[in-house]
Design a protein around this motif. Sequence first.
Motif: not given
Lengths: 401, 401, 401, 401
Positions: D25-26, D28-35, D252, D254, D257
């Motif tokens: 859970i931690r 995935m607790n994040r902003n998006n990023e440029d893939y 994704s 998220h 990660y």
Amino acid sequence: MDNFNAPGRNHLFVPGPVNIPDQIIRAMNRNNEDYRSPAIPALTKTLLEDVKKIFKTTTGTPFLIPTTGTGAWESGLTNTLSPGDKIVSFLIGQFSLLWIDQQQRLNFNVDVVESEWGQGAKLDVLESKIASDTAHTIKAICIVHNETATGVTNNLAKVRQILDSYRHPALFIVDGVSSICALDFRMDEWGVDVAITGSQKALSLPTGIGIVVAGPKAIEASKTAKSLRVFFDWKDYLKFYQLGTYWPYTPSIHLLYGLRAALDLVFEEGLENVIARHNRLGTATRLAVEAWGLKNCTQKEEWHSDTVTAVVVPSYIDSAEIVRRAWKRYNLSLGLGLNKVAGKVFRIGHLGYLNELQLLGCLAGVEMILQDVGYPVKLGSGVAAASAYFKNTIPLIPSRI
Amino acid sequence: MDNFNAPGRNHLFVPGPVNIPDQIIRAMNRNNEDYRSPAIPALTKTLLEDVKKIFKTTTGTPFLIPTTGTGAWESGLTNTLSPGDKIVSFLIGQFSLLWIDQQQRLNFNVDVVESEWGQGAKLDVLESKIASDTAHTIKAICIVHNETATGVTNNLAKVRQILDSYRHPALFIVDGVSSICALDFRMDEWGVDVAITGSQKALSLPTGIGIVVAGPKAIEASKTAKSLRVFFDWKDYLKFYQLGTYWPYTPSIHLLYGLRAALDLVFEEGLENVIARHNRLGTATRLAVEAWGLKNCTQKEEWHSDTVTAVVVPSYIDSAEIVRRAWKRYNLSLGLGLNKVAGKVFRIGHLGYLNELQLLGCLAGVEMILQDVGYPVKLGSGVAAASAYFKNTIPLIPSRI
Amino acid sequence: MDNFNAPGRNHLFVPGPVNIPDQIIRAMNRNNEDYRSPAIPALTKTLLEDVKKIFKTTTGTPFLIPTTGTGAWESGLTNTLSPGDKIVSFLIGQFSLLWIDQQQRLNFNVDVVESEWGQGAKLDVLESKIASDTAHTIKAICIVHNETATGVTNNLAKVRQILDSYRHPALFIVDGVSSICALDFRMDEWGVDVAITGSQKALSLPTGIGIVVAGPKAIEASKTAKSLRVFFDWKDYLKFYQLGTYWPYTPSIHLLYGLRAALDLVFEEGLENVIARHNRLGTATRLAVEAWGLKNCTQKEEWHSDTVTAVVVPSYIDSAEIVRRAWKRYNLSLGLGLNKVAGKVFRIGHLGYLNELQLLGCLAGVEMILQDVGYPVKLGSGVAAASAYFKNTIPLIPSRI
Amino acid sequence: MDNFNAPGRNHLFVPGPVNIPDQIIRAMNRNNEDYRSPAIPALTKTLLEDVKKIFKTTTGTPFLIPTTGTGAWESGLTNTLSPGDKIVSFLIGQFSLLWIDQQQRLNFNVDVVESEWGQGAKLDVLESKIASDTAHTIKAICIVHNETATGVTNNLAKVRQILDSYRHPALFIVDGVSSICALDFRMDEWGVDVAITGSQKALSLPTGIGIVVAGPKAIEASKTAKSLRVFFDWKDYLKFYQLGTYWPYTPSIHLLYGLRAALDLVFEEGLENVIARHNRLGTATRLAVEAWGLKNCTQKEEWHSDTVTAVVVPSYIDSAEIVRRAWKRYNLSLGLGLNKVAGKVFRIGHLGYLNELQLLGCLAGVEMILQDVGYPVKLGSGVAAASAYFKNTIPLIPSRI
């Protein structure tokens, strides 16, 4: 740093800090904010209003101090008393002991009324002291509502009754750290002058807010109390309350949003239902202890605590080994026996946003541990006793009917 | 509760509490834990070791007190001084004023050396006082490293030099709340005896840990200091340090894990790089202010602060209106002018885990607001000045080369 | 794994995936749940109702498919068309190219109408094809509303007008991946039969929900369409919609709660305000590009995109170097030029829950990068142009007035 | 939207989606990023390497498809087979049924070998079919490793042995959705050609990654397989693997990660320990069922599943009522009986990052529910049986010894 990971969820059954509901974890998952923008005062205003409800007071003034329970104690005492003031304080376990130590270090004249650990405060002794104190030399009665070390709940209504019987003006100062928002606590009805709790107990937040609510008599006393205080001074808060900005120094934005979520959960469930749930969890735990053939450290039913149960182990067992084993083998966190009862009791905390199946998992774990350390418990016996009680008492979940 | 949502990200440029990096938010996104299990002492041990590095001390003893900067101040003073002790303290802005107020309420005999707001501490006055105090009646020098209200950084090396020149034994007590971990601070080299910071400043955490580091002389002083203290007493911590359990009362599990993440980020970037980044952000801000044709509240370059810039507005503008408008129209949080400089300055905080493009967005916002309130700034002028400087100074990101 | 940490916040300006608002991050910060409990269908029901609002349809049937935009395309095509069906499709950039590639691989007979990259779909060619197709051999018109590679927005109202003029029954299938919920899109008014978007674009979620809305004619077509489909088959959804359990296979609990939060944010801000904000951000970006003396890849104003701007660089510069440098030095993420415009353009995405100061920070960064790579831009010029426009157009934040 | 809150933690014991560890859970607790930045390919590279370890393959090629298990099935089939291909498939419960339905809709010629629900795949029938298929008309064997609806685990080693005995070249395609990373699965040793799982099962992530691993023979087959596929086509992935950018369309961020964190947890615990833990949980559950006097839906011990147990209820009880009551009164989520066993069984999922005390809490809950619905279970009996087994088998937690 070492890594103490273990598969699955940690079973947290110490009597604080307690499990944090997901709703609160979510509410705190955020960036900082400017606490001088209009948003934080608006939030604070709702918190100050709503926190009074869990103390059952309409006349009290709440302070949300960035500190722990120990700091909240200090705030309660130094704002209302002067060095040398005579106070009556009850020593019934480790936490009342620590509070008395603080009272003495703050230079009050503490008349300590000691009970055997496992017994409640000696209110008959209080009565005789009050009766004979016609000169009103006693300035305050300091009492823990619930002694977390022994699982003993004191009868606060009785304290008020004694004071009223003798029309004694002593301040009535209550440590409600492991009671408020879990046990029945009635600040106004019982005429409590200062009541204290901490965010990491029944409110199910992280540590960091010491909540102190001062009744009108306490506020009045604070105007003349001579104990030195700066960080803990209510005066600074009251000044900022007047200004409508609320904070003399930076609060934890996270805990404010967390407290909002915590209060919302309490009101959604209903405070009386919260208290009933704690009674259910406490009763079930006591039934399990009985089924195991073990003794509750609390010596009489009238003192039974619904937030923590201290279980006495046979003399051939070291209770600390139970706690160690719980953590090392079962990912279960139990409370140690402290000070006089170190090695003799272990504690099961059953407070916070907790449900019955969580407790049953804990009780099942305790049974295995008891066998591990050589106590001949019958596996399933405590769970069965608790379940039999739960089966007749758990209500349907209102939102799911 | 009111809802103050606005599209996009809040641009948080108050000088604390500051933006929390995602890494820290993640680290704090967790349940409570039993602080008496082996995990928390093991974690605490690393924190106590590592926190010394950001103070640049090997001989200091750190205390991670569950409180705010105000409480940390109180802890630093009451553990080392006795009522009536003569101390020299410098009033150069609102935060030094508040600290002096605390010093006076704690019953020290405060010799206040006042500067015009916008100027640094009058170290020449200090020198004459120290020179003439051959009887060593001065027990401590209290000074803010960085005055957050005016953006003034004091020269601490100079203070040490003065004390050394006259072999004066006064304690050297430093408020590093808005400096440590952002500005160059050298506890051991400068012979600072007590240094203080708060978690919500350069460490980029929520409010809730008051960090106090005591040098050997301060620890020695604490053995005889007569100021009353209980919650803030180092003695209790030292006792639990000995026991290896570290905590006299419940810490915030969340802030401990958060602090671990914060320190890891600092070490990963490199403390000297962190300091250089703050210098870059501070310099660029000052260049923008200059380009706007406005005055920096800080009157001389030697006092320029790399963590906060107080900008003086023309007399026909109310700086509070700038702050209000920033929040109401641009989702930008700026710092108000406080007390003597209320209405006269607004503040841009540029400390914490912040980068250059974040600052440029803020500066672009300030330009529009200045026009909004009637100041004829040329749009883009401050951004251009800051960018021109950044363009020559920003290093490549080491992990991405 | 390598660590690409950099101080401060990543400035995410690719045209997807876009920045996720904190409110959505919080909503997704949770454990899994049983998707067969009553909670998830109740949640899904609100999502299906509310998602229609952002498509501006009351007659459409939405499908929230656990896939990406590419999968959503496939679902839209295979449910409505049969192998060999003649479709007209417009090639105007990389994403329309990829969609056409998919259409061809799905064995449709694709009549590709190609434009120069930077121009919109040739609707005059469409008109002549439709006019001459009196036999109605054309089964569908496939068009991207907004070509993400070149920043070109097509005129969908005109497409509908052409079809209506000739009473042509072709299905009108729209890729709204980088438009819906950011640009003005009117499913019912424009008679769009199938409209598609992805969660990671204007809705500001992680990737993972391909949103397909089928109008009544598309639902009808799906009953006879012979393209093979199983995972993407609407029939399975429709069956579970009837049952009220909604999900033929396991959805992402997290994205459902995230979508709920995303829709709440849109409705709170107001869809028209969201669209106006994107227009503001797009206009300001174009003004900056102009101020820099650079060309917009989009060749005419009528095609200007409010969600992404592709900037043409001089021939002596490699646009990929701009993107690399943005990431390596400024923690700024820009979009690459793709395929035909690789090396020739870089892209600034300005969609999602983004505000003006965030964009200005990005523009200030681009200016420094342009200098870095040898283009003689005047620092501050683009920011000034954008700010001048913003200054006159940004509304007060309604919740803060 | 309705609110289904209930005090305390939801006890999630459906066989997927399962409990997500806090570590994940931690993560995935994040902003998006440029893939398209270097960070995501670098991360992806480690995932592709490491995911092979939980399949026990060194020769396989993994695909992390943004889809569910159903989509992963489709990817496995369409990339390796052509319409009309004869395949042997085993119908032993609802999930194999759904897979067969998919196989038929994909136009394969499915030779369905049906077992009574509660029994394993009829491998003797397979053997006779293989033996007689000297012309090698059978192109693939499709089999679920673990049928989630009935709690039946098939013997995959035996399938390989049969194929080898007759030197039969059929592809060996395995649905490992509720087995891989929980049960003993050996892709290379057993010569599995295509193996499939989903992120929301033993890996304990949200739904959203369909993991398909293709062995060399499957990759070879994909070059000539004529089934239509676009979104699910391995070819696109392989192209981007070559380029080192890995993603043909947006993944994704998220879940990537999250998957990293999930794999780290598996390797930290040790895959064999993970499998042993699941065996412990499965065995204990079966002992409880026996103690309750109920029947396991799984008819023979050789088929017992360590990830899910389907419990048969007496004919006078509706098992759906057990599931409803679990949710409405005990905040416990159990699995329904599906299709042929609807109303007849309820299911306890015991897979994922789960520990023994969690399961015991669930079992205690089931006991109360059984009484609620009129089955005369002895409270504590199942818990006692499970505990007695656990007591002898739970290892100390390695990180805490």
